[in-house]
Design an enzyme around this catalytic site. Structure first.
Site, short mmCIF file in Angstrom:
data_model
loop_
_atom_site.label_atom_id
_atom_site.label_comp_id
_atom_site.label_asym_id
_atom_site.label_seq_id
_atom_site.Cartn_x
_atom_site.Cartn_y
_atom_site.Cartn_z
N SER A 153 0.85 -1.19 0.00
CA SER A 153 0.00 0.00 0.00
C SER A 153 0.88 1.24 0.00
O SER A 153 1.98 1.24 0.58
CB SER A 153 -0.90 0.01 1.24
OG SER A 153 -1.56 1.25 1.38
N TYR A 190 -2.56 0.82 10.43
CA TYR A 190 -2.74 0.26 9.08
C TYR A 190 -1.45 0.44 8.27
O TYR A 190 -1.00 -0.48 7.59
CB TYR A 190 -3.90 0.95 8.37
CG TYR A 190 -4.13 0.43 6.97
CD1 TYR A 190 -4.78 -0.79 6.75
CD2 TYR A 190 -3.66 1.13 5.86
CE1 TYR A 190 -4.97 -1.29 5.47
CE2 TYR A 190 -3.85 0.63 4.56
CZ TYR A 190 -4.50 -0.57 4.39
OH TYR A 190 -4.68 -1.07 3.11
N LYS A 218 1.02 -2.52 6.63
CA LYS A 218 1.40 -2.62 5.22
C LYS A 218 2.91 -2.52 5.04
O LYS A 218 3.48 -3.16 4.14
CB LYS A 218 0.67 -1.55 4.41
CG LYS A 218 -0.81 -1.86 4.23
CD LYS A 218 -1.00 -3.23 3.56
CE LYS A 218 -2.44 -3.58 3.32
NZ LYS A 218 -2.59 -4.88 2.63
#
Length: 314
Positions: free
Chosen positions: A152, A177, A181
Site C-alpha cells: 500500500s 494500518y 502494510k
C-alpha cells in the site's frame, strides 16, 4: 480493469491455479473474477462461507465456465490459518501456481486484537499471511509458483518499533494500518531474498492497488454494498483514483504475467502511483531494510509459531 485486461495478463495462455485470500469482496473479488476470465482456476480463501458463495455466484454470472473452489480462512486466527493450509493441501495436492495474499482489515478507532492477542491490523494483514505463506510454501514449490503480497502507498508514512515490530504503541487506526502494510512489504521483499539464497524456484512479488474506490468500480450487487455517493462526484474522483477492478490489475499481473521477477514491486504507473496501468514502481527504501526485515521475521516466527523451512524446498 476489465476481464479482457485480466485475460491479457496471461500472455503464455497456460491455465494456472491461483489462490486469492479475501476474494469475496473488493480488490480480491475483482482479482478473482479477472483471473477466472483469463481461464485460470481460482481458489477463494475467505473467512465467510456465505460471502464466498455469493462471490462465486457473481463470478459465474460474468465468466462462463469459471473454475472455482473455496477454502475457509480466517487470518485473524492462527488455528484457522493452519486448518486452511491443510484444506488447501488436500484440495490441491499437486500444488498451486500462485497465492495472492490480498485479504486485509482496517481497524476501528479503539484497538482490537486477533484470537492470539496481536493487534488486529498487523495480526491479520501481516502475521496471518506470514503464517499462511510459510504453511503453503511447499504447494508453491511443487509448481515453481509465485506469492503476491498486497502492499500500500500507506507504507510511505509508517515506521515499525525496532524493539517490538508487531506492536501498537500510540495506537491509531490509520497509523497501525500503515505499519501493517510496511510489515507486509518488508516480509515480501525479504522473502524474495531468502528464496533466492535458498535456490528455491518460488518467487515473491509485492503489488499495490493505488487509490482504489468502490464508487468507481463496476456494480457487483452480491459482493458490495450499494453506493451512497452521488454519481456526479465520479468524474472528479477519476482524476486521482480508480475503481477496485483497475486496482486489482497489479495483483493479477504480478500473479500470472510472463516476465515478472521475484522481488519486484508492481503498482499503478500514474501520478504518485494513485492510478494508471500496472508497472514496476518504487517503494520507500525502508521497505527494503533487511535489518528491520530480519527483526520483523524473528518476531513473526515467534508470534505465529511457524518457521520457513527454506532449505527443504531445494
Amino acid at each position: 480493469m476489465s476481464a479482457d485486461a485480466g485475460a491479457r495478463a496471461a500472455r503464455d495462455g497456460s491455465r494456472r491455479t491461483v489462490v486469492v485470500t479475501g476474494a469475496s469482496a473488493g480488490l480480491g473479488y475483482f482479482a478473482a473474477e479477472q483471473l477466472a476470465a483469463a481461464g485460470h482456476r481460482v481458489v477463494l480463501a475467505t473467512r465467510s462461507r456465505e460471502r464466498a458463495a455469493a462471490a462465486e455466484r457473481s463470478i459465474r454470472r460474468h465468466v462462463d465456465g469459471a473454475g472455482l473452489a473455496h477454502v475457509h480462512l480466517d487470518l485473524a486466527d492462527l488455528d484457522s490459518v493452519r486448518a486452511a493450509a491443510d484444506e488447501l493441501a488436500a484440495l490441491q495436492p499437486e500444488g498451486v501456481d500462485a497465492i495472492v495474499n490480498n485479504a486485509g482489515v482496517v481497524g476501528a478507532s479503539t484497538m482490537q486484537r486477533t484470537a492470539q492477542g496481536t493487534e488486529l491490523q498487523v495480526g491479520t494483514n501481516h502475521l496471518g499471511h506470514f503464517a499462511w505463506t510459510a504453511l503453503t510454501l511447499p504447494l508453491l514449490d511443487r509448481r515453481a509458483g509465485r506469492v503476491v503480497h498486497l502492499g500500500s502507498i500507506a507504507h510511505r508514512w509508517a515506521r515499525l518499533d525496532p524493539s517490538d515490530p508487531l506492536g501498537a504503541s500510540h495506537y491509531s487506526s490509520y497509523r497501525q494500518y500503515g505499519r501493517s502494510k510496511l510489515a507486509v512489504m518488508l516480509f515480501g521483499f525479504e522473502l524474495a531474498e531468502r528464496l533466492a539464497d535458498a535456490g528455491s524456484p518460488v518467487s515473491s512479488v509485492v503489488a499495490h492497488p493505488g487509490f482504489s474506490l468502490d464508487l468507481l468500480s463496476p456494480e457487483r450487487p452480491d459482493v458490495a454494498s450499494s453506493r451512497s455517493e452521488p454519481a456526479w462526484t465520479r468524474p472528479a474522483q477519476r482524476l486521482y483514483a480508480q475503481g477496485k477492478d483497475a486496482g486489482a490489475d497489479p495483483l493479477v499481473h504480478a500473479a500470472i504475467a510472463v516476465g515478472v521477477r521475484s522481488g519486484e514491486y508492481w503498482g499503478p504507473s500514474g501520478w504518485m502511483q494513485l492510478r494508471g496501468p500496472a508497472a514496476v514502481v518504487r517503494a520507500e527504501p525502508r521497505a527494503h531494510d533487511r535489518a528491520e526485515a530480519a527483526r520483523l521475521w524473528v518476531a513473526s516466527e515467534r508470534a505465529a509459531g511457524v518457521a520457513f523451512a527454506l532449505d527443504a524446498l531445494v
